[in-house]
Motif scaffolding. Structure first.
Motif, PDB file in Angstrom:
ATOM      1  N   ARG A  19     -41.438 -21.912  74.659  1.00  0.00           N
ATOM      2  CA  ARG A  19     -41.833 -20.534  74.359  1.00  0.00           C
ATOM      3  C   ARG A  19     -41.100 -19.520  75.234  1.00  0.00           C
ATOM      4  NH1 ARG A  19     -46.993 -22.757  74.782  1.00  0.00           N
ATOM      5  NH2 ARG A  19     -47.263 -21.666  76.756  1.00  0.00           N
ATOM      6  N   GLN A  20     -40.867 -19.863  76.493  1.00  0.00           N
ATOM      7  CA  GLN A  20     -40.418 -18.876  77.463  1.00  0.00           C
ATOM      8  C   GLN A  20     -38.937 -18.923  77.808  1.00  0.00           C
ATOM      9  OE1 GLN A  20     -43.064 -19.482  80.770  1.00  0.00           O
ATOM     10  NE2 GLN A  20     -44.817 -18.610  79.692  1.00  0.00           N
ATOM     11  N   THR A  21     -38.230 -19.944  77.352  1.00  0.00           N
ATOM     12  CA  THR A  21     -36.808 -20.047  77.692  1.00  0.00           C
ATOM     13  C   THR A  21     -35.981 -20.359  76.453  1.00  0.00           C
ATOM     14  OG1 THR A  21     -36.735 -22.444  78.102  1.00  0.00           O
ATOM     15  CG2 THR A  21     -37.454 -21.044  79.939  1.00  0.00           C
ATOM     16  N   ASN A  22     -34.683 -20.290  76.622  1.00  0.00           N
ATOM     17  CA  ASN A  22     -33.749 -20.677  75.562  1.00  0.00           C
ATOM     18  C   ASN A  22     -33.019 -21.970  75.925  1.00  0.00           C
ATOM     19  OD1 ASN A  22     -34.255 -18.473  73.860  1.00  0.00           O
ATOM     20  ND2 ASN A  22     -32.910 -17.172  75.076  1.00  0.00           N
ATOM     21  N   LYS A  23     -33.606 -22.745  76.826  1.00  0.00           N
ATOM     22  CA  LYS A  23     -32.983 -23.995  77.248  1.00  0.00           C
ATOM     23  C   LYS A  23     -32.856 -24.946  76.069  1.00  0.00           C
ATOM     24  CE  LYS A  23     -34.647 -23.930  81.995  1.00  0.00           C
ATOM     25  NZ  LYS A  23     -35.391 -24.656  83.035  1.00  0.00           N
ATOM     26  N   LYS A  24     -31.863 -25.816  76.152  1.00  0.00           N
ATOM     27  CA  LYS A  24     -31.679 -26.847  75.133  1.00  0.00           C
ATOM     28  C   LYS A  24     -32.829 -27.846  75.207  1.00  0.00           C
ATOM     29  CE  LYS A  24     -26.660 -26.687  75.417  1.00  0.00           C
ATOM     30  NZ  LYS A  24     -25.467 -27.455  75.770  1.00  0.00           N
ATOM     31  N   LEU A  25     -33.126 -28.466  74.052  1.00  0.00           N
ATOM     32  CA  LEU A  25     -34.214 -29.444  74.007  1.00  0.00           C
ATOM     33  C   LEU A  25     -33.992 -30.584  75.000  1.00  0.00           C
ATOM     34  CD1 LEU A  25     -34.964 -29.744  70.188  1.00  0.00           C
ATOM     35  CD2 LEU A  25     -36.206 -28.454  71.913  1.00  0.00           C
ATOM     36  N   LEU A  26     -32.766 -31.040  75.112  1.00  0.00           N
ATOM     37  CA  LEU A  26     -32.454 -32.127  76.040  1.00  0.00           C
ATOM     38  C   LEU A  26     -32.792 -31.724  77.474  1.00  0.00           C
ATOM     39  CD1 LEU A  26     -31.243 -34.907  76.653  1.00  0.00           C
ATOM     40  CD2 LEU A  26     -29.001 -33.811  76.755  1.00  0.00           C
ATOM     41  N   ASP A  27     -32.440 -30.493  77.851  1.00  0.00           N
ATOM     42  CA  ASP A  27     -32.734 -30.026  79.208  1.00  0.00           C
ATOM     43  C   ASP A  27     -34.241 -29.917  79.446  1.00  0.00           C
ATOM     44  OD1 ASP A  27     -30.012 -29.865  79.722  1.00  0.00           O
ATOM     45  OD2 ASP A  27     -29.897 -27.750  79.137  1.00  0.00           O
ATOM     46  N   ILE A  28     -34.963 -29.448  78.451  1.00  0.00           N
ATOM     47  CA  ILE A  28     -36.420 -29.339  78.571  1.00  0.00           C
ATOM     48  C   ILE A  28     -37.047 -30.725  78.691  1.00  0.00           C
ATOM     49  CG2 ILE A  28     -38.525 -28.722  77.303  1.00  0.00           C
ATOM     50  CD1 ILE A  28     -37.000 -26.237  76.300  1.00  0.00           C
ATOM     51  N   ALA A  29     -36.602 -31.636  77.855  1.00  0.00           N
ATOM     52  CA  ALA A  29     -37.134 -33.003  77.906  1.00  0.00           C
ATOM     53  C   ALA A  29     -36.920 -33.618  79.284  1.00  0.00           C
ATOM     54  CB  ALA A  29     -36.486 -33.862  76.826  1.00  0.00           C
ATOM     55  N   GLU A  30     -35.718 -33.482  79.809  1.00  0.00           N
ATOM     56  CA  GLU A  30     -35.418 -34.046  81.130  1.00  0.00           C
ATOM     57  C   GLU A  30     -36.224 -33.359  82.224  1.00  0.00           C
ATOM     58  OE1 GLU A  30     -31.166 -33.758  81.442  1.00  0.00           O
ATOM     59  OE2 GLU A  30     -30.863 -35.639  80.355  1.00  0.00           O
ATOM     60  N   GLU A  31     -36.360 -32.048  82.136  1.00  0.00           N
ATOM     61  CA  GLU A  31     -37.123 -31.302  83.142  1.00  0.00           C
ATOM     62  C   GLU A  31     -38.593 -31.715  83.146  1.00  0.00           C
ATOM     63  OE1 GLU A  31     -38.166 -26.651  84.183  1.00  0.00           O
ATOM     64  OE2 GLU A  31     -36.274 -27.107  83.168  1.00  0.00           O
ATOM     65  N   CYS A  32     -39.085 -32.149  82.002  1.00  0.00           N
ATOM     66  CA  CYS A  32     -40.492 -32.557  81.881  1.00  0.00           C
ATOM     67  C   CYS A  32     -40.693 -34.048  82.099  1.00  0.00           C
ATOM     68  CB  CYS A  32     -41.031 -32.126  80.517  1.00  0.00           C
ATOM     69  SG  CYS A  32     -41.125 -30.326  80.357  1.00  0.00           S
ATOM     70  N   GLY A  33     -39.637 -34.752  82.459  1.00  0.00           N
ATOM     71  CA  GLY A  33     -39.779 -36.149  82.824  1.00  0.00           C
ATOM     72  C   GLY A  33     -39.455 -37.154  81.733  1.00  0.00           C
TER      73      GLY A  33
END
Length: 82
Positions: free
Chosen positions: A41-55
């Motif tokens: 919701r709050q960023t334009n990060k790539k899905l891969l980056d979000i997935a990795e950031e969330c573990g």
């Protein structure tokens, strides 16, 4: 986690389930998915980056877990907030 609270894995799992009415694994997955929703919701990060950031190290597993808890794919979820 069990080591951090000086319990065996079995004792920790029983303690957690008794106090939170869900397994630690389920709790952790829900926490990770909530965090990924926030980032979608709050960023334009790539899905891969979000997935990795969330573990999540595996995109396939991330998608399955996301759809299990949110009933949408991460992309569908993001689009619904644009």
């Amino acid at each position: 986690m069990a080591d951090l609270v000086f319990l065996t894995e079995i004792s920790f799992c029983k303690f957690f389930k008794r106090n939170f009415n869900k397994s630690f694994t389920n709790y952790l997955n829900e926490f990770r998915i909530r965090k990924s929703c926030q980032l979608l919701r709050q960023t334009n990060k790539k899905l891969l980056d979000i997935a990795e950031e969330c573990g999540y190290e595996n995109m396939s597993f991330f998608h399955r877990q996301f759809k299990k808890y949110i009933k949408k794919t991460p992309s569908e979820y993001r689009i619904s907030f644009l």
